[in-house]
Design a protein around this motif. Structure first.
Motif, PDB file in Angstrom:
ATOM      1  N   ASP A   1      -7.303  -1.023 -10.836  1.00  0.00           N
ATOM      2  CA  ASP A   1      -6.749  -1.314  -9.523  1.00  0.00           C
ATOM      3  C   ASP A   1      -7.585  -0.569  -8.482  1.00  0.00           C
TER       4      ASP A   1
ATOM      5  N   ARG B   1      -6.800   0.628  -5.752  1.00  0.00           N
ATOM      6  CA  ARG B   1      -6.069   1.743  -5.170  1.00  0.00           C
ATOM      7  C   ARG B   1      -6.207   3.016  -5.994  1.00  0.00           C
ATOM      8  N   SER B   2      -6.483   2.883  -7.281  1.00  0.00           N
ATOM      9  CA  SER B   2      -6.689   4.071  -8.114  1.00  0.00           C
ATOM     10  C   SER B   2      -7.956   4.808  -7.707  1.00  0.00           C
TER      11      SER B   2
ATOM     12  N   ASP C   1      -9.354   4.643  -4.777  1.00  0.00           N
ATOM     13  CA  ASP C   1      -9.103   5.204  -3.441  1.00  0.00           C
ATOM     14  C   ASP C   1      -8.321   6.512  -3.533  1.00  0.00           C
TER      15      ASP C   1
ATOM     16  N   GLU D   1       0.838  -1.190   0.000  1.00  0.00           N
ATOM     17  CA  GLU D   1       0.000   0.000   0.000  1.00  0.00           C
ATOM     18  C   GLU D   1       0.877   1.245   0.000  1.00  0.00           C
ATOM     19  N   HIS D   2       0.463   2.205  -0.792  1.00  0.00           N
ATOM     20  CA  HIS D   2       1.227   3.446  -0.924  1.00  0.00           C
ATOM     21  C   HIS D   2       0.404   4.591  -0.342  1.00  0.00           C
TER      22      HIS D   2
END
Length: 449
Positions: free
Chosen positions: A362, A364-365, A367, A340-341
């Motif tokens: 993804d 995370r994009s 988020d 996680e970044h």
């Protein structure tokens, strides 16, 4: 779904580089060994059998070998790759060449040159060896002109050459020269946004801001106050009201545009210029077009990657920033994150317009987009997923899994739009006008704290 990385054609043997630094520069060939063996055998037989004809038969071989070896080369040949350093755009011409230089006084009877090239450079004489001769203290070049098919830093070379001299009796060890990089810039899709920026925060520029100041947009008429310029006096209103009134204007200011590139993965098969476009192809070409448009208008543009390395280009304006941005885009690669970044919104100015280029494959994009919106940034998401992108069929359940993934992605797009994050497909000129108009309208409304 993932496109293959640019490969090199198998033209230069891997062992060539290992042999390049070992042994003497010149070595005898099999032809020299055969000539010496045949001459010695004929002389021994002629002496042992007492036959003069065998000795006379050996004489031409001995004399020919001696004549060719009367002067032997001392220096190794020199090999160099040259390429045109001018601006090369996708679909443009690339001028490259491989030059073989002979620094010795012995001419080269045969030079065999082989090269590797990037698969995105369609050059001549790279699919087969090329043979030529080089005079003493001279040089010869192989033209490798051709077309550039895709953006990026493409390599011409490495190249290897084998040289034979002295009638083919001596051969030089393989000479290898490293690859020469060619910068191929992306072709910019036409883009022209006529809508104003949602927040113009600079001092001067071409966008209308919400602040009063010197500009060309009329904001209203107000009573004269100390410090107002006489040329701003509205004489019609002043004569009607018997009091001095001045025309107030909105200041023209520049804006900051942040181009955020989602490089967590690559989807689609890249076909180069004129072919199919992958996610990175669409991302790089659209970013180049938008950067060119806003930099020409005097705005400040910065670039940022959403990936493991999180590269960043500081905001600036002018033609120099455009050239730097193009160089920066040449190094865009798929950069997945294993962990996680923590992407902080503090990397983005509060008054900047953030254009996020993402395929939204993804979680995370999504988020990251939600985090920027919650932080009060002006966000526009540009969908870069190629139309009809589906994974390869690996079993009977692949179509069903693909359908479920498409439904889930559609739900993500719907939730983003519900939270005020517009998601649009990149379609060139004017494709973002409606979105920018809505963002500017929202920006002019009172913002809650």
């Amino acid at each position: 779904m993932t496109g293959p990385e640019p490969l090199l054609r198998r033209a230069v043997p891997p062992a060539a580089s290992a042999e390049a630094g070992n042994g003497p520069a010149w070595a005898p060939t099999r032809a020299l060994g055969r000539a010496v063996l045949l001459t010695g055998l004929l002389l021994v037989l002629g002496v042992a059998l007492g036959r003069v004809d065998l000795v006379l038969l050996a004489a031409p071989f001995a004399i020919g070998t001696a004549i060719h070896l009367r002067r032997m080369p001392r220096a190794a040949p020199e090999l160099a790759i040259g390429a045109d350093e001018e601006l090369v755009v996708e679909g443009g011409q690339v001028q490259a060449s491989v030059t073989v230089t002979n620094p010795d006084v012995i001419p080269y009877d045969l030079v065999v040159v082989r090269t590797r090239t990037s698969r995105w450079l369609k050059l001549e004489h790279t699919d087969r060896p090329f043979a030529l001769t080089v005079a003493a203290d001279g040089w010869a070049a192989v033209d490798l002109s051709g077309d550039a098919l895709r953006w990026g830093r493409q390599d011409v070379g490495p190249a290897a050459a084998r040289v034979a001299a002295c009638g083919g009796l001596l051969a030089c060890r393989p000479v290898v020269t490293p690859a020469h990089g060619v910068r191929v810039y992306p072709v910019t899709d036409p883009f022209n946004a006529i809508e104003a920026m949602p927040a113009a925060a600079g001092l001067v520029g071409a966008h209308r801001s919400r602040r009063m100041g010197e500009g060309g947009e009329l904001a209203g008429v107000r009573p004269f106050a100390p410090g107002d310029r006489l040329r701003r006096i509205d004489w019609r209103v002043s004569l009607r009201t018997r009091d001095l009134h001045v025309a107030s204007t909105l200041s023209d200011r520049d804006a900051e545009v942040v181009l955020l590139l989602d490089v967590l993965g690559e989807v689609g098969l890249s076909g180069g210029v004129g072919g199919s476009a992958s996610v990175l192809d669409t991302t790089v070409r659209a970013a180049a077009a938008i950067a060119e448009h806003y930099l020409q208008r005097g705005d400040r543009v910065s670039l940022l990657e959403f990936g493991a390395s999180a590269r960043r280009l500081r905001p600036a304006t002018g033609r120099r920033q455009y050239l730097i941005a193009l160089e920066w885009l040449l190094d865009v690669r798929a950069d997945p994150m294993e962990h996680e970044h923590d992407f902080g919104a503090h990397h983005v100015s509060s008054d900047a317009l953030v254009m996020v280029f993402t395929p939204l494959i993804d979680p995370r994009s999504a988020d990251m987009l939600a985090l920027l919106a919650q932080a009060g940034r002006y966000v526009v998401a540009v969908d870069t997923l190629p139309a009809g992108s589906v994974p390869e069929a690996r079993g009977p359940w692949t179509p069903l899994a693909t359908r479920l993934w498409q439904i889930e992605r559609g739900n993500v797009l719907g939730r983003l739009r519900e939270h005020g994050i517009p998601v649009v497909d990149w379609a060139g000129a004017g494709s973002l006008d409606l979105v920018l108009r809505d963002v500017a309208r929202l920006a002019s409304a009172p913002r809650g704290r």
